[in-house]
Write an enzyme that holds these catalytic residues in place. Structure first.
Site: not given
Length: 693
Positions: A244, A464, A538
């Site tokens: 656009t 982590e 995950d």
């Protein structure tokens, strides 16, 4: 003295003069008071209101209402009643000897007669002196008053329908606010502040659009060679890539009218409105030619016909048919170019996409690293950066940190950086604010107030750490940038990687990525002997990757070199494109592939157990580790990796995106005041030399 009498001619002349005077009066009245549809509607509504008021005051009972007790004591007992009239078996009108009449309500005629008989007996009245009772009926207007609102509503609806689809064939009755057949397309000729310099990252598409603009400005350049300009182009691509915006820039650059409309504006509940609006829109385009017509989200009206329509005519199909007819009616001399935007080109009708209607399909995908740098330069212009920041270098750095981002994502990052700087009352925006904005866009809102239990926090830290260590020691895993155990969005932990700019992936690369995604789940199992729900995202990504390798990419020797289309999210799959034995084979291959990745990850984490524990403890202390911390804990990564803009674009040609216009568009460039190319200047110089000679 008949027709031939002496006064007949004068009488006829007097009558003609009277008609002439009356005609002149009516003409003057029409000139002074123009009688359009809006005036007619207001007059009709006014007359309806006056009629309602007249009926109400005409049919209502205007006499004084009294109770039965007052009637007996104050009128009947004193001999003041002349007669009684029972009206519609609902109320009794009392006609007194002198004065205005009265009335009172009755429950039923039998009860009224019995009570009147008892009252007159108690008064000692004989049959000759009793009050006469008359029975009659009168229209009270109840029925008319009840249907009057319905009549007004039906009349308004018929008036609107008359001005809508029926008037659509006559141009839609433009200017009438109640006209549904009128197109809702908006025409723009100026006051558009978006230019091609504000659009970056889609240079090929910009050049394609430039050719349309150049044709509208210089049609002879093409017609002299016998070329025909394409009638239309479809701008397709993922959301946020600038479809656009590119159309708005086209409107800003081209000195021609720009007509814009949304595909959903053709859909109405009334039959025939959609085709009428299409006709009116193309009539407007032909009237304002040369012009550009832009239909945004054309998939709302251009869906494939025959889907979900069981045995009936569809208004959407009729609208599409009218659109096909109108686009076929165009020829090369109309000078109207039709542009359309959609992010679902796969569901468009083939008849709409054929040459002669939309001749070109221009795909605008997510920008590469050079395109992202150009987009960042555009969005960094209005921001107040710190004086020590070089905007060119900052754009390159941010482009390297944002792989896969679209133009809308980049605009969001720049805006978030400005908001963060304003939130902390900074006078300017620094690099740290942009890094925080990227984390905000990728991971979600940081939740520093969310308190985790000690056991949960430890689990998240080792989870982590498992991701980080597995990715560090795998060759094809993405480079790690930052690890955090501060909750963001829906996740409790967050790891930011730097994916490579590549389009082709080998089986080994995809396998290493699966192992890296499984690192968190394996770390939980190795260190705690338990698994949690934290690995759900995950596992979803691992499953999708495994099925894609087996079903789509043909990377399984057992299943073979076949490719089947996986169902999209939200799509209803009635039957699979393969047999049941093949489905069982696919499931077995996916399970064996995921098991192999799990075993390799388990072996790696077991070997690097002390390293994972070291990273997990440091995460518990600092909560956030960047690449420098990881290097301190783990040492240099054993594999070569790319992390800067210069490393990513090395070997791809120029360091920057080529935004120069081709030689064939020099006429358009000259109109826009751009500098001429050296070849053009040299050619003009030669021509001037020859002419002087």
């Amino acid at each position: 003295g008949g027709e031939g009498g002496p006064n007949a001619g004068g009488e006829r002349e007097r009558r003609r003069g009277g008609r002439k005077d009356e005609s002149d009066w009516w003409t003057r009245f029409q000139n002074d008071f123009p009688w359009d549809e809006k005036t007619t509607r207001n007059v009709v509504i006014g007359f309806a209101g006056m009629a309602s008021a007249f009926l109400y005051f005409y049919f209502r009972e205007t006499g004084k209402e009294v109770s039965w007790k007052d009637f007996v004591n104050n009128y009947l007992a004193r001999g003041l009643v002349d007669r009684l009239e029972v009206v519609n078996k609902q109320y009794v009108r009392v006609i007194p000897v002198h004065g205005s009449y009265l009335w009172f309500n009755i429950g039923s005629v039998e009860t009224f007669e019995r009570n009147l008989e008892l009252a007159q007996q108690e008064m000692g009245l004989d049959s000759t002196h009793r009050v006469p009772v008359i029975y009659g009926s009168k229209s009270d207007g109840t029925f008319l008053m009840s249907i009057l609102p319905t009549l007004l509503l039906v009349g308004s609806l018929l008036f609107t329908m008359r001005q809508g689809p029926m008037a659509g064939g006559r141009g839609g009755g433009r200017g009438n606010p109640f006209s549904m057949g009128e197109s809702k397309a908006k025409i723009m000729k100026d006051n558009i502040d978006v230019r091609f310099k504000d659009v970056a990252g889609c240079e090929e598409a910009k050049l394609e659009i430039l050719e349309f603009v150049n044709f509208l400005k210089n049609p002879r350049q093409y017609q002299d060679l016998g070329a025909k300009i394409p009638k239309g182009a479809v701008l397709s691509g993922p959301p946020g890539t600038g479809k656009t915006l590119l159309a708005k820039a086209t409107a800003g650059e081209a000195n021609v009218p720009f007509i814009t409309v949304n595909g959903s504006e053709f859909q109405e509940m009334f039959v025939g409105v959609g085709p009428a609006r299409v006709r009116d829109m193309f009539a407007m385009a032909r009237k304002n030619a040369p012009c550009i017509l832009f239909i945004d989200e054309i998939d709302a009206v251009g869906r494939k016909r025959g889907r979900g329509n069981f045995g009936g005519q569809s208004e959407q199909e009729n609208t599409l048919n009218q659109l096909l007819v109108e686009m076929d009616g165009f020829n090369t001399s109309t000078n109207v170019v039709v542009l359309a935007g959609t992010n679902r080109p796969d569901i468009l009708d083939p008849a709409l996409m054929r040459p002669g209607r939309f001749d070109r399909q221009i795909y605008i995908g997510p920008p590469d690293i050079k395109g992202r740098a150009s987009i960042f330069k555009v969005h960094l212009r209005p921001l107040k950066l710190d004086s020590s920041i070089d905007s060119e270098a900052l754009a390159r750095k941010l482009a390297a940190l944002t792989p896969g981002f679209t133009g809308a994502d980049i605009a969001n990052v720049c805006n978030e950086a400005a908001l963060i700087a304003a939130r902390y009352l900074n006078e300017s925006i620094i690099v740290k604010h942009f890094e925080q904005a990227i984390e905000r866009v990728i991971g979600g809102l940081e939740k520093k107030t969310q308190v985790l239990q000690a056991v949960e926090k430890t689990t998240v830290a080792y989870h982590e750490a498992g991701h980080a260590v597995v990715g560090w020691y795998l060759e094809h895993a993405d480079p790690l940038l930052k690890v955090s155990i501060i909750p963001r969005g829906k996740g409790l932990g967050y790891a930011q990687y730097l994916p490579k700019e590549q389009h082709l992936f080998t089986r080994e690369q995809l396998f290493d990525r699966m192992c890296m995604m499984l690192g968190g789940r394996v770390a939980e199992q190795v260190f705690f002997g338990k698994i949690t729900t934290g690995a759900q995202d995950d596992l979803r990504k691992v499953t999708q990757s495994a099925y894609a390798q087996v079903v789509q990419f043909g990377m399984s020797e057992v299943v073979g070199q076949v490719s089947f289309e996986l169902p999209r999210q939200g799509e209803m799959v009635m039957e699979k494109p393969y047999s049941e034995p093949t489905a069982q084979l696919i499931d077995q291959e996916v399970r064996s592939l995921i098991d192999a990745a799990f075993q390799r990850t388990h072996q790696l984490i077991t070997e690097k157990r002390d390293v994972v524990e070291k990273v997990g403890r440091r995460l518990l202390e600092k909560e956030v580790l960047d690449k420098a911390d990881i290097l301190e804990l783990l040492g240099p990564r054993p594999y070569e990796e790319k992390s800067t803009y210069e490393e990513f674009v090395e070997g791809t040609g120029a360091m920057e995106e080529d935004t120069s216009f081709p030689e064939g568009l020099r006429n358009w460039n000259k109109d826009q005041g751009m500098e001429e190319s050296p070849q053009e200047q040299q050619r003009k110089q030669c021509l001037n030399t020859v002419s002087h000679a």
